[in-house]
Design a protein around this motif. Sequence first.
Motif, PDB file in Angstrom:
ATOM      1  N   VAL A 195       0.826  -1.214   0.000  1.00 31.38           N
ATOM      2  CA  VAL A 195       0.000   0.000   0.000  1.00 31.38           C
ATOM      3  C   VAL A 195       0.859   1.263   0.000  1.00 31.38           C
ATOM      4  CG1 VAL A 195      -1.983  -1.156   1.087  1.00 31.38           C
ATOM      5  CG2 VAL A 195      -0.239  -0.057   2.517  1.00 31.38           C
ATOM      6  N   THR A 196       2.110   1.116  -0.400  1.00 36.22           N
ATOM      7  CA  THR A 196       3.052   2.235  -0.368  1.00 36.22           C
ATOM      8  C   THR A 196       2.513   3.478  -1.069  1.00 36.22           C
ATOM      9  OG1 THR A 196       4.897   0.677  -0.303  1.00 36.22           O
ATOM     10  CG2 THR A 196       5.412   2.938  -0.939  1.00 36.22           C
ATOM     11  N   ALA A 197       1.924   3.309  -2.231  1.00 38.17           N
ATOM     12  CA  ALA A 197       1.454   4.455  -3.012  1.00 38.17           C
ATOM     13  C   ALA A 197       0.291   5.192  -2.347  1.00 38.17           C
ATOM     14  CB  ALA A 197       1.050   3.998  -4.406  1.00 38.17           C
ATOM     15  N   ALA A 198      -0.362   4.549  -1.377  1.00 40.67           N
ATOM     16  CA  ALA A 198      -1.510   5.163  -0.715  1.00 40.67           C
ATOM     17  C   ALA A 198      -1.125   5.987   0.509  1.00 40.67           C
ATOM     18  CB  ALA A 198      -2.507   4.079  -0.308  1.00 40.67           C
ATOM     19  N   TYR A 199       0.139   5.922   0.923  1.00 37.75           N
ATOM     20  CA  TYR A 199       0.561   6.574   2.154  1.00 37.75           C
ATOM     21  C   TYR A 199       1.805   7.423   1.948  1.00 37.75           C
ATOM     22  CZ  TYR A 199      -2.605   3.471   4.663  1.00 37.75           C
ATOM     23  OH  TYR A 199      -3.717   2.820   5.101  1.00 37.75           O
ATOM     24  N   GLY A 200       1.984   8.357   2.845  1.00 33.94           N
ATOM     25  CA  GLY A 200       3.209   9.129   2.959  1.00 33.94           C
ATOM     26  C   GLY A 200       3.626   9.070   4.411  1.00 33.94           C
ATOM     27  N   GLN A 201       4.806   9.539   4.722  1.00 39.74           N
ATOM     28  CA  GLN A 201       5.264   9.502   6.108  1.00 39.74           C
ATOM     29  C   GLN A 201       5.956  10.805   6.456  1.00 39.74           C
ATOM     30  OE1 GLN A 201       8.292   6.606   7.055  1.00 39.74           O
ATOM     31  NE2 GLN A 201       7.757   6.616   9.202  1.00 39.74           N
ATOM     32  N   ILE A 202       5.622  11.297   7.652  1.00 33.58           N
ATOM     33  CA  ILE A 202       6.271  12.482   8.194  1.00 33.58           C
ATOM     34  C   ILE A 202       6.774  12.119   9.584  1.00 33.58           C
ATOM     35  CG2 ILE A 202       5.972  14.852   8.990  1.00 33.58           C
ATOM     36  CD1 ILE A 202       3.736  15.131   6.907  1.00 33.58           C
ATOM     37  N   ASN A 203       8.033  12.389   9.850  1.00 37.07           N
ATOM     38  CA  ASN A 203       8.607  12.174  11.169  1.00 37.07           C
ATOM     39  C   ASN A 203       8.694  13.497  11.902  1.00 37.07           C
ATOM     40  OD1 ASN A 203       9.458   9.289  11.377  1.00 37.07           O
ATOM     41  ND2 ASN A 203      10.476   9.825   9.483  1.00 37.07           N
ATOM     42  N   VAL A 204       8.200  13.505  13.131  1.00 29.27           N
ATOM     43  CA  VAL A 204       8.308  14.672  13.994  1.00 29.27           C
ATOM     44  C   VAL A 204       9.135  14.208  15.192  1.00 29.27           C
ATOM     45  CG1 VAL A 204       7.064  16.438  15.294  1.00 29.27           C
ATOM     46  CG2 VAL A 204       6.052  15.477  13.209  1.00 29.27           C
ATOM     47  N   GLN A 205      10.372  14.627  15.266  1.00 24.92           N
ATOM     48  CA  GLN A 205      11.322  14.114  16.250  1.00 24.92           C
ATOM     49  C   GLN A 205      11.913  15.239  17.075  1.00 24.92           C
ATOM     50  OE1 GLN A 205      11.983  10.689  16.420  1.00 24.92           O
ATOM     51  NE2 GLN A 205      10.483  10.393  14.816  1.00 24.92           N
ATOM     52  N   GLY A 206      12.341  14.899  18.289  1.00 25.09           N
ATOM     53  CA  GLY A 206      13.049  15.847  19.130  1.00 25.09           C
ATOM     54  C   GLY A 206      12.262  16.247  20.356  1.00 25.09           C
ATOM     55  N   PRO A 207      12.877  16.977  21.250  1.00 27.69           N
ATOM     56  CA  PRO A 207      12.269  17.299  22.543  1.00 27.69           C
ATOM     57  C   PRO A 207      10.991  18.131  22.461  1.00 27.69           C
ATOM     58  CG  PRO A 207      14.341  18.501  22.255  1.00 27.69           C
ATOM     59  CD  PRO A 207      14.232  17.523  21.123  1.00 27.69           C
ATOM     60  N   LEU A 208      10.768  18.833  21.375  1.00 29.58           N
ATOM     61  CA  LEU A 208       9.555  19.654  21.237  1.00 29.58           C
ATOM     62  C   LEU A 208       8.492  18.986  20.370  1.00 29.58           C
ATOM     63  CD1 LEU A 208      11.227  23.167  20.817  1.00 29.58           C
ATOM     64  CD2 LEU A 208      10.342  22.093  22.904  1.00 29.58           C
ATOM     65  N   SER A 209       8.714  17.736  19.953  1.00 31.00           N
ATOM     66  CA  SER A 209       7.774  17.058  19.050  1.00 31.00           C
ATOM     67  C   SER A 209       6.391  16.894  19.671  1.00 31.00           C
ATOM     68  CB  SER A 209       8.324  15.704  18.612  1.00 31.00           C
ATOM     69  OG  SER A 209       8.596  14.870  19.722  1.00 31.00           O
ATOM     70  N   ARG A 210       6.319  16.539  20.953  1.00 31.77           N
ATOM     71  CA  ARG A 210       5.014  16.371  21.609  1.00 31.77           C
ATOM     72  C   ARG A 210       4.261  17.697  21.657  1.00 31.77           C
ATOM     73  NH1 ARG A 210       6.156  14.149  26.701  1.00 31.77           N
ATOM     74  NH2 ARG A 210       5.698  12.076  25.922  1.00 31.77           N
ATOM     75  N   ALA A 211       4.941  18.757  22.078  1.00 30.35           N
ATOM     76  CA  ALA A 211       4.288  20.069  22.181  1.00 30.35           C
ATOM     77  C   ALA A 211       3.760  20.524  20.827  1.00 30.35           C
ATOM     78  CB  ALA A 211       5.266  21.093  22.749  1.00 30.35           C
ATOM     79  N   LEU A 212       4.519  20.271  19.767  1.00 30.48           N
ATOM     80  CA  LEU A 212       4.082  20.644  18.427  1.00 30.48           C
ATOM     81  C   LEU A 212       2.849  19.848  18.012  1.00 30.48           C
ATOM     82  CD1 LEU A 212       4.605  22.111  15.690  1.00 30.48           C
ATOM     83  CD2 LEU A 212       5.908  20.080  15.053  1.00 30.48           C
ATOM     84  N   LEU A 213       2.907  18.524  18.158  1.00 34.69           N
ATOM     85  CA  LEU A 213       1.787  17.684  17.711  1.00 34.69           C
ATOM     86  C   LEU A 213       0.534  17.869  18.549  1.00 34.69           C
ATOM     87  CD1 LEU A 213       3.487  14.336  16.690  1.00 34.69           C
ATOM     88  CD2 LEU A 213       2.404  16.030  15.212  1.00 34.69           C
ATOM     89  N   GLU A 214       0.690  18.129  19.851  1.00 33.88           N
ATOM     90  CA  GLU A 214      -0.492  18.318  20.698  1.00 33.88           C
ATOM     91  C   GLU A 214      -1.343  19.493  20.244  1.00 33.88           C
ATOM     92  OE1 GLU A 214       0.418  16.385  25.006  1.00 33.88           O
ATOM     93  OE2 GLU A 214       1.270  18.367  24.653  1.00 33.88           O
ATOM     94  N   LYS A 215      -0.767  20.412  19.496  1.00 31.56           N
ATOM     95  CA  LYS A 215      -1.529  21.549  18.982  1.00 31.56           C
ATOM     96  C   LYS A 215      -2.458  21.152  17.839  1.00 31.56           C
ATOM     97  CE  LYS A 215       2.007  24.893  20.234  1.00 31.56           C
ATOM     98  NZ  LYS A 215       2.956  25.900  19.776  1.00 31.56           N
ATOM     99  N   VAL A 216      -2.206  19.996  17.201  1.00 30.80           N
ATOM    100  CA  VAL A 216      -2.980  19.649  16.004  1.00 30.80           C
ATOM    101  C   VAL A 216      -3.696  18.308  16.069  1.00 30.80           C
ATOM    102  CG1 VAL A 216      -1.588  21.103  14.479  1.00 30.80           C
ATOM    103  CG2 VAL A 216      -0.945  18.714  14.825  1.00 30.80           C
ATOM    104  N   VAL A 217      -3.360  17.424  17.016  1.00 33.18           N
ATOM    105  CA  VAL A 217      -4.027  16.116  17.088  1.00 33.18           C
ATOM    106  C   VAL A 217      -5.176  16.152  18.075  1.00 33.18           C
ATOM    107  CG1 VAL A 217      -1.947  14.841  16.408  1.00 33.18           C
ATOM    108  CG2 VAL A 217      -2.478  15.129  18.828  1.00 33.18           C
ATOM    109  N   ASP A 218      -6.057  15.159  17.959  1.00 28.83           N
ATOM    110  CA  ASP A 218      -7.266  15.122  18.776  1.00 28.83           C
ATOM    111  C   ASP A 218      -7.161  14.225  20.006  1.00 28.83           C
ATOM    112  OD1 ASP A 218      -7.149  12.765  17.278  1.00 28.83           O
ATOM    113  OD2 ASP A 218      -9.324  12.582  17.139  1.00 28.83           O
ATOM    114  N   VAL A 219      -5.962  13.763  20.356  1.00 31.21           N
ATOM    115  CA  VAL A 219      -5.773  12.900  21.523  1.00 31.21           C
ATOM    116  C   VAL A 219      -4.602  13.430  22.358  1.00 31.21           C
ATOM    117  CG1 VAL A 219      -6.637  10.856  20.314  1.00 31.21           C
ATOM    118  CG2 VAL A 219      -4.185  11.321  20.327  1.00 31.21           C
TER     119      VAL A 219
END
Length: 115
Positions: A54-78
């Motif tokens: 299913v490679t063609a159906a997906y992409g991948q983004i890595n969010v890494q580092g000490p501020l990754s949680r703070a960044l993602l918490e602004k946009v995810v629903d959990v």
Amino acid sequence: LNEAGTLEADLTVIKLGADDFMVVASDNTRRHVEGWMRRHVPTDGASAISIQDVTAAYGQINVQGPLSRALLEKVVDVPLDDASFRFRDARWVEIGYSKVMCVRITYLGELGFEL
């Protein structure tokens, strides 16, 4: 590891359901991983396994580092705190109008997520 004790491939296996898994490999190893899996899994009987690329159906983004949680918490629903989203947890989350597989994993030794 293979039978010789050397690394066969670097990949992540995500359990989506009781009998449903997603294998994530880098783009330069995905054909090798798919071929290896097809040669080593049962294809008939009660233990039969279906493999679908299913490679063609997906992409991948890595969010890494000490501020990754703070960044993602602004946009995810959990919540992404340690108790709610442990290391190696994987689940579908919503970012805007999109459903995204979020995996808390890192290869850098720091906090990180793969989307």
